[in-house]
Write a protein that holds these residues in place. Structure first.
Motif, PDB file in Angstrom:
ATOM      1  N   UNK A 199       0.809  -1.218   0.000  1.00  0.00           N
ATOM      2  CA  UNK A 199       0.000   0.000   0.000  1.00  0.00           C
ATOM      3  C   UNK A 199       0.844   1.271   0.000  1.00  0.00           C
ATOM      4  N   UNK A 200       2.170   1.121  -0.109  1.00  0.00           N
ATOM      5  CA  UNK A 200       3.041   2.282   0.060  1.00  0.00           C
ATOM      6  C   UNK A 200       3.166   3.098  -1.219  1.00  0.00           C
ATOM      7  N   UNK A 201       3.415   4.377  -1.030  1.00  0.00           N
ATOM      8  CA  UNK A 201       3.538   5.327  -2.134  1.00  0.00           C
ATOM      9  C   UNK A 201       4.636   4.902  -3.095  1.00  0.00           C
ATOM     10  N   UNK A 202       4.369   4.947  -4.384  1.00  0.00           N
ATOM     11  CA  UNK A 202       5.342   4.535  -5.389  1.00  0.00           C
ATOM     12  C   UNK A 202       6.480   5.542  -5.500  1.00  0.00           C
ATOM     13  N   UNK A 203       6.246   6.794  -5.042  1.00  0.00           N
ATOM     14  CA  UNK A 203       7.281   7.814  -5.125  1.00  0.00           C
ATOM     15  C   UNK A 203       8.294   7.702  -3.981  1.00  0.00           C
ATOM     16  N   UNK A 204       7.786   7.693  -2.735  1.00  0.00           N
ATOM     17  CA  UNK A 204       8.702   7.699  -1.578  1.00  0.00           C
ATOM     18  C   UNK A 204       8.898   6.327  -0.964  1.00  0.00           C
ATOM     19  N   UNK A 205       7.950   5.406  -1.208  1.00  0.00           N
ATOM     20  CA  UNK A 205       8.021   4.024  -0.716  1.00  0.00           C
ATOM     21  C   UNK A 205       8.141   3.929   0.806  1.00  0.00           C
ATOM     22  N   UNK A 282       2.471   1.100 -13.483  1.00  0.00           N
ATOM     23  CA  UNK A 282       2.084   0.161 -14.533  1.00  0.00           C
ATOM     24  C   UNK A 282       3.098   0.036 -15.669  1.00  0.00           C
ATOM     25  N   UNK A 283       3.993   1.019 -15.817  1.00  0.00           N
ATOM     26  CA  UNK A 283       4.957   0.981 -16.927  1.00  0.00           C
ATOM     27  C   UNK A 283       6.400   0.978 -16.455  1.00  0.00           C
ATOM     28  N   UNK A 284       6.603   0.776 -15.144  1.00  0.00           N
ATOM     29  CA  UNK A 284       7.949   0.685 -14.567  1.00  0.00           C
ATOM     30  C   UNK A 284       8.795   1.924 -14.832  1.00  0.00           C
ATOM     31  N   UNK A 285       8.122   3.081 -14.932  1.00  0.00           N
ATOM     32  CA  UNK A 285       8.872   4.338 -15.055  1.00  0.00           C
ATOM     33  C   UNK A 285       9.466   4.697 -13.700  1.00  0.00           C
ATOM     34  N   UNK A 286      10.457   5.585 -13.709  1.00  0.00           N
ATOM     35  CA  UNK A 286      11.100   6.022 -12.474  1.00  0.00           C
ATOM     36  C   UNK A 286      10.688   7.458 -12.177  1.00  0.00           C
ATOM     37  N   UNK A 287      10.382   7.784 -10.925  1.00  0.00           N
ATOM     38  CA  UNK A 287       9.992   9.151 -10.589  1.00  0.00           C
ATOM     39  C   UNK A 287      11.072  10.150 -11.007  1.00  0.00           C
ATOM     40  N   UNK A 288      10.670  11.177 -11.709  1.00  0.00           N
ATOM     41  CA  UNK A 288      11.609  12.178 -12.214  1.00  0.00           C
ATOM     42  C   UNK A 288      10.930  13.549 -12.104  1.00  0.00           C
ATOM     43  N   UNK A 289      11.269  14.278 -11.057  1.00  0.00           N
ATOM     44  CA  UNK A 289      10.610  15.551 -10.800  1.00  0.00           C
ATOM     45  C   UNK A 289      10.986  16.617 -11.829  1.00  0.00           C
ATOM     46  N   UNK A 290      12.210  16.591 -12.339  1.00  0.00           N
ATOM     47  CA  UNK A 290      12.646  17.592 -13.307  1.00  0.00           C
ATOM     48  C   UNK A 290      11.851  17.461 -14.607  1.00  0.00           C
ATOM     49  N   UNK A 291      11.798  16.243 -15.134  1.00  0.00           N
ATOM     50  CA  UNK A 291      11.063  16.022 -16.379  1.00  0.00           C
ATOM     51  C   UNK A 291       9.566  16.282 -16.191  1.00  0.00           C
ATOM     52  N   UNK A 292       9.027  15.903 -15.026  1.00  0.00           N
ATOM     53  CA  UNK A 292       7.606  16.091 -14.788  1.00  0.00           C
ATOM     54  C   UNK A 292       7.258  17.576 -14.726  1.00  0.00           C
ATOM     55  N   UNK A 293       8.099  18.384 -14.106  1.00  0.00           N
ATOM     56  CA  UNK A 293       7.837  19.818 -14.026  1.00  0.00           C
ATOM     57  C   UNK A 293       7.855  20.449 -15.422  1.00  0.00           C
ATOM     58  N   UNK A 294       8.763  20.035 -16.266  1.00  0.00           N
ATOM     59  CA  UNK A 294       8.794  20.544 -17.636  1.00  0.00           C
ATOM     60  C   UNK A 294       7.543  20.111 -18.405  1.00  0.00           C
ATOM     61  N   UNK A 295       7.127  18.871 -18.182  1.00  0.00           N
ATOM     62  CA  UNK A 295       5.935  18.372 -18.860  1.00  0.00           C
ATOM     63  C   UNK A 295       4.678  19.117 -18.401  1.00  0.00           C
TER      64      UNK A 295
END
Length: 329
Positions: A199-205, A282-295
């Protein structure tokens, strides 16, 4: 034209009930106390409509209703069969038994105090002045009355749905506001996820994934919000919930197109955070705050440019010169 008026309360707890009038049905708030005003009796059904008291006659006198051969008859038709002021012809299919006569007496007593017909006036629905104002009933008056009961929820509802963004983004904002996001904690509580699923957060685990954690309190999510606000020179404290976030967001008064950008930001951020979360799950992506902020900036720029006429900022302005936008505040 049907008089069915179904309202969206934007989260309000409005008790609704179905009423009948003239062979049609509609849904109103029980607090509104809409009532029938007797006119010429042509639109009022004698047995079905609540024209005499607070209960329709078929519910008040079910044995007599079952005996009637004119169940759909109008009030005007029943009155036309009267030979004098007290002699009603209910047109029963058989003679009444002795034990049924008290019901007839009670019905006659009720009808003695019933509203009289007004020739030349049409039967209509009106609001009960004691509870909901005055005037004829209409869909617009029903909407105005019901929305007046929503209070602060109406402001948030308009904030969500009166926004120049794709419906999927606004709908997710509504789900987040109502705490209906299908997080791991939410699905565990429903029994959809088994005990073998984390049940743990996928970002911080490190923390169970509730909606408030995933969208606000997780260090990863908070870094995104910090990038958004620090770029405009704004300092704040993390809110407890998405509802608190929306209330704080609405408290800032900006002007013109800057206000439109400001009102769109939280929905783009919430939707992007959740989509990135799903990519990680679901797609085994890795958390990336830099790319997400640009997106987030790219999505915000393209959606606003596509939906707001004469939007003065280019995609490059929002993506590459985010800090300079604050000079227009």
């Amino acid at each position: 034209m049907s008089m069915l008026a179904c309202l969206s309360n934007g989260g309000g707890n409005l008790a609704l009930k179905q009423m009948h009038f003239g062979g049609e049905s509609f849904v109103v708030n029980t607090k509104s106390s809409c009532q029938i005003k007797v006119g010429d009796g042509c639109r009022i059904r004698f047995w079905y409509d609540k024209w005499c008291g607070s209960t329709c006659l078929k519910d008040e006198f079910p044995p007599l209703f079952n005996l009637s051969v004119d169940k759909e008859g109008s009030l005007q038709q029943f009155l036309a069969r009267k030979t004098n002021d007290t002699d009603w012809n209910f047109n029963f299919r058989r003679a009444l038994y002795t034990w049924e006569l008290p019901d007839v007496s009670r019905l006659l007593s009720l009808l003695a105090s019933a509203p009289s017909l007004t020739t030349g006036c049409v039967d209509c629905l009106v609001w009960n002045p004691a509870t909901a104002g005055s005037g004829p009933f209409s869909a617009s008056s029903l909407y105005s009355f019901s929305t007046s009961l929503l209070g602060p929820d109406l402001t948030i509802t308009k904030f969500i749905w009166c926004n120049p963004l794709p419906p999927k983004v606004l709908f997710f904002g509504w789900l987040a506001w109502k705490n209906r996001v299908k997080t791991a904690v939410f699905l565990h509580n429903l029994g959809i996820l088994g005990s073998n699923t984390s049940p743990y957060c996928i970002f911080c685990k490190s923390t169970p994934e509730s909606a408030n954690h995933a969208l606000l309190h997780c260090p990863f999510s908070w870094s995104i919000w910090s990038a958004v606000l620090s770029g405009w020179g704004i300092q704040w404290c993390i809110p407890y919930s998405v509802a608190d976030l929306f209330n704080w967001w609405l408290s800032r008064k900006l002007r013109d197109f800057i206000a439109k950008i400001w009102r769109a930001i939280p929905f783009v951020v919430l939707w992007s955070l959740w989509k990135h979360r799903n990519d990680c799950v679901f797609s085994n992506a890795h958390p990336n705050s830099v790319d997400l902020w640009e997106l987030i900036k790219i999505r915000l720029a393209h959606w606003l440019k596509a939906s707001i006429k004469d939007f003065p900022f280019s995609v490059s302005d929002l993506v590459c010169n985010w800090r300079n936008i604050r000079s227009f505040i």
